[in-house]
Write an enzyme that holds these catalytic residues in place. Structure first.
Site, PDB file in Angstrom:
ATOM      1  N   GLU A  23       2.407   4.443  -4.202  1.00 47.20           N
ATOM      2  CA  GLU A  23       2.416   5.513  -5.730  1.00 47.20           C
ATOM      3  C   GLU A  23       4.164   5.894  -5.863  1.00 47.20           C
ATOM      4  O   GLU A  23       4.675   5.895  -6.749  1.00 47.20           O
ATOM      5  CB  GLU A  23       1.410   6.709  -5.126  1.00 47.20           C
ATOM      6  CG  GLU A  23       0.322   5.743  -5.518  1.00 47.20           C
ATOM      7  CD  GLU A  23       0.069   5.264  -4.307  1.00 47.20           C
ATOM      8  OE1 GLU A  23      -0.745   3.875  -4.946  1.00 47.20           O
ATOM      9  OE2 GLU A  23       0.458   4.949  -3.093  1.00 47.20           O
ATOM     10  N   ASP A  25      -9.522   3.585  -2.291  1.00 47.12           N
ATOM     11  CA  ASP A  25      -9.837   4.225  -1.283  1.00 47.12           C
ATOM     12  C   ASP A  25     -11.304   4.209  -1.739  1.00 47.12           C
ATOM     13  O   ASP A  25     -11.526   5.130  -2.251  1.00 47.12           O
ATOM     14  CB  ASP A  25      -9.569   5.040  -0.538  1.00 47.12           C
ATOM     15  CG  ASP A  25      -8.149   4.143  -0.073  1.00 47.12           C
ATOM     16  OD1 ASP A  25      -7.780   3.074   0.385  1.00 47.12           O
ATOM     17  OD2 ASP A  25      -7.501   5.404   0.648  1.00 47.12           O
ATOM     18  N   ASP A  32       0.934  -0.760   0.218  1.00 50.63           N
ATOM     19  CA  ASP A  32      -0.044   0.252   0.414  1.00 50.63           C
ATOM     20  C   ASP A  32       1.012   1.070   0.110  1.00 50.63           C
ATOM     21  O   ASP A  32       2.246   1.253   0.488  1.00 50.63           O
ATOM     22  CB  ASP A  32      -1.294  -0.102   0.772  1.00 50.63           C
ATOM     23  CG  ASP A  32      -2.149   1.004   1.380  1.00 50.63           C
ATOM     24  OD1 ASP A  32      -2.646   0.991   0.601  1.00 50.63           O
ATOM     25  OD2 ASP A  32      -3.073   1.158   2.388  1.00 50.63           O
TER      26      ASP A  32
END
Length: 812
Positions: free
Chosen positions: A403, A475, A400
């Site tokens: 990015e 999300d 997670d």
């Protein structure tokens, strides 16, 4: 006055468009042709009969992305013809025409039909920005681009590729977490694909704010794209995944239901969740540990108070048939005495500023440093650190915030990355950071899991991410719109080579209503990855948290999913060889049918090639469903419909509209509570009478490990020949015996009393059959009774499951 240097001229003219210009020199090369203008250089490379690489640069050497394409050009025959003002490069599938007066390309199929054509602007530069302009063909539609919101047909819209942490994104917001600049073009004359292999921030514009052209551009780097053509979109996707890689066979447990929450803690709550699944007989395989499992959110730690003995906890969960997946965030807390930080500094593993100072940004643990996953030494170090988890018994890994994400969401572009010795700024490295995190995590799992298959789930990535991880769409929110938008995200990922993906069922942000959670769970059961997830400080979101009715609906659909594991597992195996999606937009097989692109029907998809799923909002009692060409059986009743029409379908909360393609074949087993538990040894084969031939490849192996690569598997083909009315069960392949000792073949749509098996008469038996159990009538009022469907007197035959070929005839 002294003349300006060419560098100064370039700088002064950066606000003006500079075209590639007239080709003043060209010559054949070993794999294509190359040449130059007075301003730039180009190269065309034949990668295969249906793949041409196009490169253009202002410099004599070409830049490339070392991370996405994993193959070298095939030794493909091609011809080059010089027509004076044009040069043509031809393979057995493609003809590329190069216009020399002003560099531009036209792509034709082998029959001379125009597939794609540059606008007269061709390839141009605005300072460092490079663009390729393309003419729009008549009735052209555009599909794919990976994790992109919006409509199935992307015409008239523009999309940015710049990996972004986007909590609670809207159903039309862009960009999101993952960048896959590969799209498909479909029009009356054929289909093609384009993969823009540039890792900088890129834009793909399909006609937003202009009616002249479509174009794709990058802030910097070279123009570098691959053009694909095959007769079908399926073959184009197979070619794209040959180029960028295909997923590896995941462990079977990862196809089971996965339960996640931000966060389950302390240990007693984890056990309570696991026990409730088993006590309520709701199938499940996986429980996740989110960031609260860590000490102060520091990766490679367990909170000693909340989880005093994680190894013992995981061992107890495994006794109940649960696997454990932990979250991994790349941010390493800046803290003296914290070993990962100390090692990273000492070994120069972290991202830095150009002057060598350590880059720091705030994430969950506070101020953090970030491993440079474009550096091999950093990837190896991360993989080695994962032994902390594998030695505790952890089975899977959830990458997670990769990015990379940080508070403020404005990472400085001047940061320096190794880029495997090439050197790059954040501008070039950001989009492939998550890809490299996933790669390193997969390698660490291989190292620590002792011949088991890794399961890695990622939020971020770039083209080729399917080689290393499954994907989920980040999300999302608890809304009807997000439930349907999630379907399009998954099918768009499937059109872009990522066949193992899913959404947070029920929605991550917000709270799902009872009415919303039930249909979302039913859609999740027909999704490649089936995971529910919910946010901290929200109501519980397990299947039993919404009352008895929703609990039963959830149980019903999860039981159906687990009974369909032989079908799902076999399709996953096929996808490792073809790259084709498990959840496929109807545009894949029916791309020339304009109806499927309508908003009312664009959410429909094929699951495992045979099930047509029509997602519907929870508040609807009747919905319109478009059935494409062919004939279709309503799964739950065997009612048959002709295709190429819109029907009205009752859709009570407990029946998701699902149809089976006539001629289709799929398999079932008895329901199990988790993938490691034993079934009854009977493989149920469902054959649906139709006018078209069909085949199904059945695949079995141990469900984990890598021995299947050395022949430790069992597989065989089921082939239906409609005209002669036969079902051929092929000779088995592989070195393992089947897990199923008997076959029960259900014959949907057939009216017969006997068949012939290998030339001998065989009686047909009958059974009332249901795919979903009847719901309890919690409210005795008649008007509130639940719908219930049953197939009456369904014919079947039962045979021993042998390895030799078997021929069943008389299926008329």
């Amino acid at each position: 006055m002294t003349s300006l240097s060419s560098e100064t001229k370039l700088s002064r003219n950066s606000f003006r468009n500079q075209s590639f210009g007239k080709v003043i020199d060209w010559h054949p090369s070993s794999d294509g042709l190359q040449g130059r203008s007075a301003f730039a250089y180009f190269k065309l490379s034949v990668y295969s009969e249906g793949i041409i690489r196009v490169q253009a640069s202002r410099f004599s050497s070409f830049e490339s992305n070392p991370y996405s394409v994993i193959v070298e050009p095939k030794n493909t025959p091609f011809e080059i013809e010089d027509f004076g003002k044009q040069v043509e490069l031809t393979t057995s599938l493609l003809r590329v025409r190069l216009h020399l007066d002003a560099f531009s390309l036209s792509f034709f199929d082998s029959q001379g039909k125009l597939l794609n054509q540059d606008d007269s602007l061709g390839i141009c530069w605005l300072g460092t920005e490079v663009s390729s302009y393309k003419k729009i063909q008549k009735n052209e539609k555009f599909l794919g681009l990976g994790e992109k919101t919006g409509d199935l047909n992307r015409a008239g819209k523009a999309y940015t590729h710049w990996n972004k942490d986007y909590f609670g994104y809207g159903v039309n917001d862009d960009p999101l977490y993952m960048s896959i600049p590969f799209y498909l073009g479909v029009h009356d004359k054929g289909c093609y694909g384009i993969f823009f292999d540039n890792t900088h921030k890129t834009l793909v514009n399909f006609g937003a704010s202009t009616n002249r052209f479509v174009y794709f551009s990058a802030e910097d780097g070279d123009m570098d794209y691959y053009f694909f053509h095959q007769p079908t979109l399926e073959k184009i996707i197979s070619d794209y995944t040959w180029l960028t890689g295909r997923m590896q066979m995941p462990p079977k447990w990862s196809l089971g239901f996965q339960q996640c929450r931000y966060s389950y803690y302390p240990e007693s709550e984890v056990h309570a969740v696991a026990n409730t699944f088993r006590d309520k007989h709701i199938p499940a395989d996986v429980i996740y540990l989110d960031i609260h499992h860590m000490e102060a959110y520091k990766v490679f730690t367990f909170d000693g108070e909340k989880f005093p003995n994680p190894k013992a906890m995981i061992s107890r969960l495994k006794e109940k048939g649960f696997k454990v997946v932990v979250i991994l965030d790349p941010g390493i807390k800046v803290e003296k005495g914290y070993l990962p930080y100390e090692e990273g500094v000492a070994q120069h593993l972290f991202v830095t500023y150009p002057d060598g100072e350590l880059y720091q940004a705030q994430v969950w643990p506070g101020w953090c440093a970030f491993p440079d996953f474009t550096k091999e030494k950093a990837r190896d170090w991360w993989a080695e650190k994962m032994k902390f988890y594998t030695e505790a018994g952890v089975d899977g890994f959830w990458t997670d915030m990769n990015e990379p994400a940080s508070w403020g969401q404005c990472t400085p572009n001047l940061l320096e990355f190794d880029f495997d010795h090439e050197g790059a700024s954040h501008r070039k490295a950001r989009n492939i950071y998550g890809l490299q995190v996933a790669k390193s995590t997969q390698e660490g799992a291989y190292m620590g899991l002792d011949n088991k298959r890794p399961f890695v789930l990622t939020r971020s990535g770039f083209a080729g991410i399917q080689r290393y991880a499954a994907a989920w769409t980040g999300d999302n929110t608890s809304s009807e719109e997000h439930m349907l938008a999630g379907v399009r995200l998954v099918t768009s990922l499937g059109l872009s080579g990522v066949s193992f993906s899913g959404v947070d069922v029920g929605g991550f942000a917000g709270e799902a209503s009872k009415g919303l959670f039930a249909p979302w769970m039913s859609i999740g059961a027909f999704s490649p990855l089936c995971r529910a997830h919910s946010m901290i400080n929200t109501k519980d979101a397990e299947p039993w948290a919404f009352g008895e009715e929703v609990e039963e609906i959830s149980r019903n659909y999860l039981k159906l999913r687990y009974s369909l594991l032989p079908t799902l597992y076999s399709n996953i195996y096929s996808s490792t060889h073809t790259g084709l999606p498990i959840a496929a937009s109807l545009a894949l097989p029916y791309s020339q049918d304009d109806t499927i692109y309508q908003q009312a029907f664009q959410n429909e998809y094929l699951f495992c090639q045979v099930f047509l799923v029509a997602p519907v909002e929870s508040f609807k009692e009747i919905t319109k469903v478009y059935l494409p060409e062919g004939e279709w059986y309503y799964l739950y009743s065997d009612q048959i419909f002709s295709g190429k029409q819109v029907i009205y379908q009752d859709c009570p909360l407990n029946y998701l509209p699902v149809y089976v393609k006539a001629g289709g074949i799929f398999t079932q087993q008895s329901v199990v509570m988790h993938t490691d538990s034993s079934h009854d040894g009977l493989l149920r084969v469902h054959l649906y009478r139709g006018k078209q031939d069909a085949e199904f490849l059945h695949f079995e192996d141990a469900g984990d490990g890598l021995d299947y690569l050395q022949g430790a598997f069992f597989s065989r083909k089921f082939q239906y020949q409609a005209k002669i009315g036969s079902l051929k069960i092929g000779t088995s392949e592989g070195n393992l015996p089947s897990q199923y000792s008997k076959l029960r073949i259900y014959l949907h749509g057939f009216d017969l009393n006997q068949v012939q098996v290998d030339g001998k008469l065989h009686p047909v038996a009958y059974e009332d059959y249901t795919f979903l159990d009847k719901l309890s009538e919690f409210d005795p009022l008649p008007e509130r009774q639940h719908a219930f469907h049953q197939i009456s007197a369904l014919p079947f035959i039962e045979l021993p499951h042998l390895s030799a070929e078997t021929m069943i005839t008389g299926l008329k």
